[in-house]
Design a protein around this motif. Structure first.
Motif, PDB file in Angstrom:
ATOM      1  N   GLY A  85      18.033  79.802  12.759  1.00  0.00           N
ATOM      2  CA  GLY A  85      19.025  78.444  12.769  1.00  0.00           C
ATOM      3  C   GLY A  85      19.789  78.385  11.536  1.00  0.00           C
ATOM      4  O   GLY A  85      20.687  77.384  11.205  1.00  0.00           O
ATOM      5  N   PHE A  87      22.346  79.830   8.955  1.00  0.00           N
ATOM      6  CA  PHE A  87      23.508  80.944   8.906  1.00  0.00           C
ATOM      7  C   PHE A  87      23.160  82.231   9.433  1.00  0.00           C
ATOM      8  O   PHE A  87      23.181  83.437   8.822  1.00  0.00           O
ATOM      9  CB  PHE A  87      23.807  81.055   7.251  1.00  0.00           C
ATOM     10  N   SER A  91      23.264  79.708  16.244  1.00  0.00           N
ATOM     11  CA  SER A  91      24.334  79.119  16.268  1.00  0.00           C
ATOM     12  C   SER A  91      25.423  79.935  17.305  1.00  0.00           C
ATOM     13  O   SER A  91      26.170  79.566  17.913  1.00  0.00           O
ATOM     14  CB  SER A  91      25.281  78.744  15.044  1.00  0.00           C
ATOM     15  N   PHE A  94      24.577  79.847  20.876  1.00  0.00           N
ATOM     16  CA  PHE A  94      25.041  78.602  21.691  1.00  0.00           C
ATOM     17  C   PHE A  94      26.482  78.567  21.686  1.00  0.00           C
ATOM     18  O   PHE A  94      27.317  78.130  22.679  1.00  0.00           O
ATOM     19  CB  PHE A  94      24.629  77.277  20.896  1.00  0.00           C
ATOM     20  N   GLU A  95      27.239  79.158  20.517  1.00  0.00           N
ATOM     21  CA  GLU A  95      28.686  79.436  20.587  1.00  0.00           C
ATOM     22  C   GLU A  95      29.126  80.242  21.855  1.00  0.00           C
ATOM     23  O   GLU A  95      30.134  80.139  22.852  1.00  0.00           O
ATOM     24  CB  GLU A  95      29.401  80.032  19.423  1.00  0.00           C
ATOM     25  N   VAL A 111      14.354  78.826  20.702  1.00  0.00           N
ATOM     26  CA  VAL A 111      14.455  79.208  19.335  1.00  0.00           C
ATOM     27  C   VAL A 111      13.103  79.103  18.461  1.00  0.00           C
ATOM     28  O   VAL A 111      12.439  78.179  18.631  1.00  0.00           O
ATOM     29  CB  VAL A 111      15.518  78.094  18.494  1.00  0.00           C
ATOM     30  N   ALA A 135      22.209  73.370   1.257  1.00  0.00           N
ATOM     31  CA  ALA A 135      22.423  74.777   1.374  1.00  0.00           C
ATOM     32  C   ALA A 135      23.833  74.929   1.772  1.00  0.00           C
ATOM     33  O   ALA A 135      24.331  74.456   2.879  1.00  0.00           O
ATOM     34  CB  ALA A 135      21.570  75.211   2.680  1.00  0.00           C
ATOM     35  N   LEU A 142      34.338  82.413   8.151  1.00  0.00           N
ATOM     36  CA  LEU A 142      34.418  81.370   9.469  1.00  0.00           C
ATOM     37  C   LEU A 142      34.843  80.136   9.019  1.00  0.00           C
ATOM     38  O   LEU A 142      35.049  79.360   9.930  1.00  0.00           O
ATOM     39  CB  LEU A 142      33.198  81.583  10.102  1.00  0.00           C
ATOM     40  N   LYS A 143      35.291  79.867   7.767  1.00  0.00           N
ATOM     41  CA  LYS A 143      35.618  78.743   7.350  1.00  0.00           C
ATOM     42  C   LYS A 143      36.539  78.684   6.150  1.00  0.00           C
ATOM     43  O   LYS A 143      36.400  79.790   5.359  1.00  0.00           O
ATOM     44  CB  LYS A 143      34.302  77.485   7.026  1.00  0.00           C
ATOM     45  N   ARG A 151      32.717  70.962  -0.243  1.00  0.00           N
ATOM     46  CA  ARG A 151      31.219  70.760  -0.285  1.00  0.00           C
ATOM     47  C   ARG A 151      30.428  71.000  -1.595  1.00  0.00           C
ATOM     48  O   ARG A 151      29.564  70.224  -2.129  1.00  0.00           O
ATOM     49  CB  ARG A 151      30.425  71.636   0.918  1.00  0.00           C
TER      50      ARG A 151
ATOM     51  N   GLY B 126      18.134  73.056  19.282  1.00  0.00           N
ATOM     52  CA  GLY B 126      19.144  74.316  19.329  1.00  0.00           C
ATOM     53  C   GLY B 126      19.402  74.843  18.029  1.00  0.00           C
ATOM     54  O   GLY B 126      18.411  75.330  17.238  1.00  0.00           O
ATOM     55  N   ALA B 127      20.556  74.617  17.249  1.00  0.00           N
ATOM     56  CA  ALA B 127      20.779  74.891  16.123  1.00  0.00           C
ATOM     57  C   ALA B 127      21.717  74.101  15.332  1.00  0.00           C
ATOM     58  O   ALA B 127      22.558  74.226  15.030  1.00  0.00           O
ATOM     59  CB  ALA B 127      21.543  76.380  16.213  1.00  0.00           C
ATOM     60  N   LEU B 129      21.376  72.994  12.282  1.00  0.00           N
ATOM     61  CA  LEU B 129      21.670  73.519  10.926  1.00  0.00           C
ATOM     62  C   LEU B 129      22.441  74.480  10.839  1.00  0.00           C
ATOM     63  O   LEU B 129      22.227  75.202   9.762  1.00  0.00           O
ATOM     64  CB  LEU B 129      20.299  73.537  10.364  1.00  0.00           C
ATOM     65  N   GLY B 130      23.113  74.956  11.858  1.00  0.00           N
ATOM     66  CA  GLY B 130      23.895  76.062  11.757  1.00  0.00           C
ATOM     67  C   GLY B 130      25.256  76.137  10.862  1.00  0.00           C
ATOM     68  O   GLY B 130      25.516  77.183  10.570  1.00  0.00           O
ATOM     69  N   GLY B 131      25.313  74.977  10.112  1.00  0.00           N
ATOM     70  CA  GLY B 131      26.436  75.124   9.185  1.00  0.00           C
ATOM     71  C   GLY B 131      25.833  74.546   7.886  1.00  0.00           C
ATOM     72  O   GLY B 131      24.650  74.661   7.802  1.00  0.00           O
ATOM     73  N   ASP B 132      26.694  74.202   6.875  1.00  0.00           N
ATOM     74  CA  ASP B 132      26.286  73.785   5.425  1.00  0.00           C
ATOM     75  C   ASP B 132      25.367  72.434   5.758  1.00  0.00           C
ATOM     76  O   ASP B 132      25.879  71.773   6.729  1.00  0.00           O
ATOM     77  CB  ASP B 132      27.407  73.517   4.543  1.00  0.00           C
ATOM     78  N   PHE B 133      24.276  72.273   5.132  1.00  0.00           N
ATOM     79  CA  PHE B 133      23.574  71.141   5.223  1.00  0.00           C
ATOM     80  C   PHE B 133      22.776  70.732   4.130  1.00  0.00           C
ATOM     81  O   PHE B 133      22.683  71.476   3.021  1.00  0.00           O
ATOM     82  CB  PHE B 133      22.298  71.345   6.438  1.00  0.00           C
ATOM     83  N   ARG B 233      27.804  69.351  17.818  1.00  0.00           N
ATOM     84  CA  ARG B 233      28.093  69.235  19.347  1.00  0.00           C
ATOM     85  C   ARG B 233      27.008  69.241  20.461  1.00  0.00           C
ATOM     86  O   ARG B 233      25.933  70.235  19.943  1.00  0.00           O
ATOM     87  CB  ARG B 233      29.445  70.034  19.687  1.00  0.00           C
ATOM     88  N   TRP B 238      21.339  71.556  24.537  1.00  0.00           N
ATOM     89  CA  TRP B 238      21.335  71.815  23.198  1.00  0.00           C
ATOM     90  C   TRP B 238      22.168  71.204  22.225  1.00  0.00           C
ATOM     91  O   TRP B 238      23.240  70.827  22.839  1.00  0.00           O
ATOM     92  CB  TRP B 238      21.507  73.598  23.077  1.00  0.00           C
ATOM     93  N   TYR B 240      24.118  72.086  18.774  1.00  0.00           N
ATOM     94  CA  TYR B 240      24.191  72.988  17.563  1.00  0.00           C
ATOM     95  C   TYR B 240      25.480  72.796  16.770  1.00  0.00           C
ATOM     96  O   TYR B 240      26.360  71.954  17.142  1.00  0.00           O
ATOM     97  CB  TYR B 240      24.172  74.226  18.305  1.00  0.00           C
ATOM     98  N   THR B 241      25.442  73.244  15.625  1.00  0.00           N
ATOM     99  CA  THR B 241      26.551  73.026  14.782  1.00  0.00           C
ATOM    100  C   THR B 241      27.162  74.589  14.369  1.00  0.00           C
ATOM    101  O   THR B 241      26.495  75.692  14.226  1.00  0.00           O
ATOM    102  CB  THR B 241      26.319  72.815  13.224  1.00  0.00           C
ATOM    103  N   PRO B 242      28.638  74.934  15.036  1.00  0.00           N
ATOM    104  CA  PRO B 242      28.958  76.288  14.876  1.00  0.00           C
ATOM    105  C   PRO B 242      28.888  76.670  13.420  1.00  0.00           C
ATOM    106  O   PRO B 242      28.698  75.925  12.531  1.00  0.00           O
ATOM    107  CB  PRO B 242      30.558  76.014  15.316  1.00  0.00           C
ATOM    108  N   ARG B 243      29.256  77.896  13.330  1.00  0.00           N
ATOM    109  CA  ARG B 243      29.124  78.905  12.116  1.00  0.00           C
ATOM    110  C   ARG B 243      30.452  78.477  11.149  1.00  0.00           C
ATOM    111  O   ARG B 243      30.217  78.433   9.899  1.00  0.00           O
ATOM    112  CB  ARG B 243      28.758  80.141  12.190  1.00  0.00           C
ATOM    113  N   GLY B 244      31.291  78.217  11.915  1.00  0.00           N
ATOM    114  CA  GLY B 244      32.638  77.967  11.020  1.00  0.00           C
ATOM    115  C   GLY B 244      33.540  76.802  11.572  1.00  0.00           C
ATOM    116  O   GLY B 244      33.012  75.736  12.246  1.00  0.00           O
ATOM    117  N   GLU B 245      34.673  77.186  11.283  1.00  0.00           N
ATOM    118  CA  GLU B 245      35.551  76.061  11.785  1.00  0.00           C
ATOM    119  C   GLU B 245      36.652  76.822  12.790  1.00  0.00           C
ATOM    120  O   GLU B 245      36.940  77.912  12.764  1.00  0.00           O
ATOM    121  CB  GLU B 245      36.584  75.709  10.588  1.00  0.00           C
TER     122      GLU B 245
END
Lengths: 250, 250
Positions: A85, A87, A91, A94-95, A111, A135, A142-143, A151, B126-127, B129-133, B233, B238, B240-245
Motif C-alpha cells: 500500500g 508507493f 493503488s 484499485f485504479e 490486501v 513519507a 505520476l505527479k 509537500r 484498500g490503499a 496511503l497510496g500517495g504521499d502521507f 476516493r 474500497w 484508495y489514493t491514486p499513485r499520482g495526479e
C-alpha cells in the motif's frame, strides 16, 4: 471455481522480514504477478504455479492482467516489495478496477500489509522515525514536480521527519539535490540526513551526514533517504528522534 | 556472557503478521520486557524465560530496566506492538541510553522492524496511503498540543494523507474533535475519513465517513484514523489514493 486476488508485499528483502500471512498467500496462489526481480526473491514451492513477470513502470498493465486472471477463476497474488500500500501495487490495482470491467468490482480482493522500506531503513540506524513523520515519493513520473516541492515545503515547515522514497533514478539524477536545496532553505544545516541502501537485506549500507553536506549523488533507486526533524540526534552510532519535546512530560 | 538488547514490534495483533525475525528474537531471549498486554500475546515456548511486564506510560523506566538487564549479561528483547520505531519503544531505549550509564552506549543493540498500525489499517480498507502521507501522534503527553496543531496544519496544506496514531484516550477525549475542526478549515468537506479499530486482528472494524461528518467520539486507543488527501476516493467498498495526479503519466 471463484477467483481471488491478494496484493502482498514481500518486505524489504530478507526472507525473515516477510510476514507469515504473505508467505501463506504466496504458497496458495495459482498465479503470481509482479515485477521480475520481486518474483525472483520468492522460492519455488509448487510446480503448478504460474509466474507472470513484467518490467518496472507498467503497474497498470500488470494490475489489469492480474484482475483478468482472477476474473477467470485463478487464485492470483500480486507481488510488491515492502508494503503493497506504500508507493506500490495496491493503488494500481484499485485504479485498474475503477477504470476497468464492471465485474472486477465484485471480485474477492484482499490486501496483506508488509514491512515498508522506511521501517527497515529506520531500524538499521536506530529510531529516526520516533516522532511525527512524512513519507514522500520523489518520483515525478505520476505527479508534477511542483506537487513534490509543495509537500517538501509543508513537511519542513511542520518539522516532520521526512522519509524520501524513490529518491533518484537514471532518468531523474538531479531531483534529490533539488529537494535538499529546498529543505536547506527551511531546516537547520546540522539536521541529520541518512542514506540507507538495501535496508533489511544483507547488503545494507548506511551513510550518515548533515543537511548542509548531503549530496544527492549518494542515492540510487535502492536507497531510502531520511531527513531528521529538529529534535533528531546522534547518540554513539545511533540516530533517533525522541518521542516528545524537552520539558513536556506527563 | 555478553548481554544484548533487541527492540521488536509484534505487529498489529494477529500472529501471522509478526515477522519471523521477530519471532526468532522472542524465542532466543532470556528476558522479555514490555507492556503487559503486548507480552500476553506472545506464546510461552520456554520455561526459563523471564517476563517483565509493566504498565503503559512508563516507557523510560521500562527501557532503563531492559538496559540494566542487558548490561548484566542477559539476552533481552523489548516488546512493542506494531513497529518498534513508530510511536513505540525504540526511541525510549535510545533516550534512556543518552541519559543513562556510559556503558550502555557500547551494548549490543538491534532494532527489528515490524508492521505498524497504519499499514494494517490501510490494508483493511484498500490503499488509502497510496500517495504521499504523514503519521502524527495526537497524544500530548510528551509534546505540546500547539506542536500537534502546527503539524496537522502543515499536513493539510501539503495535501498529504494523514494517519493519526493515539487519536483518543480517557484522559484526552476531545483532541480528535479539535483536530477534525482544524482540518475542516483547510480540507474539503467530502474528504474520506476512516476509523479503523483493531486493524490486523480478527476484531477489525471499519467506519468510513467524510471530514464534514467525522465525529471524534468514534475513536478510542485501539483506533487508527486516516484522513484522505484531495485525490483519495471510494470505489465500491474500497478506499484508495491514486499513485499520482490526473494527466501526469510517464
Amino acid at each position: 471455481m471463484t477467483g481471488s486476488l491478494i496484493v502482498v508485499g514481500t518486505g524489504p528483502g530478507k526472507a525473515d522480514l516477510m510476514t507469515p500471512a504473505t508467505a501463506a498467500a504466496l504458497e496458495r496462489a495459482t498465479d503470481l504477478v509482479g515485477y521480475g526481480p520481486y518474483l525472483d526473491r520468492i522460492p519455488v514451492t509448487r510446480t503448478d504455479q504460474c509466474r507472470h513477470a513484467s518490467d518496472n513502470r507498467v503497474e497498470l498493465d500488470r494490475a489489469r492482467h492480474a484482475l483478468s486472471l482472477a476474473a477467470s477463476g485463478r487464485q492470483v497474488v500480486v507481488v510488491s516489495g515492502g508494503d503493497p500500500g506504500v508507493f506500490a501495487m495496491a493503488s494500481a490495482v484499485f485504479e485498474a478496477i475503477e477504470a476497468g470491467e464492471p465485474g472486477w468490482r465484485t471480485l474477492d480482493i484482499r490486501v496483506e500489509p508488509g514491512v515498508t522500506a522506511m521501517l527497515a531503513a529506520a531500524a538499521e540506524v536506530g529510531a529516526p522515525l520516533g516522532g511525527d513523520f512524512c513519507a514522500i515519493s520523489l518520483s515525478d513520473n505520476l505527479k508534477a514536480w511542483t506537487t513534490v516541492e509543495r509537500r517538501l515545503k509543508a513537511a519542513a515547515e511542520g518539522d516532520f521527519v521526512i522519509a524520501l522514497y524513490n529518491p533518484a533514478s537514471k532518468a531523474r539524477p538531479h531531483q534529490l539535490g533539488q529537494a535538499f536545496d529546498l529543505l536547506r532553505a527551511i531546516k537547520a544545516a546540522g539536521t541529520p540526513v541518512l542514506f540507507v541502501r538495501a535496508a533489511g537485506t544483507p547488503d545494507a549500507k548506511v551513510v550518515t551526514t548533515t543537511l548542509a553536506a548531503a549530496d544527492g549523488a549518494l542515492a540510487d533507486m535502492r536507497t531510502l533517504v531520511i531527513v531528521g526533524a529538529s529534535a533528531t540526534r546522534q547518540i554513539g552510532r545511533w540516530i533517533y528522534t525522541p518521542r516528545g519535546e524537552p520539558g513536556t512530560r506527563s
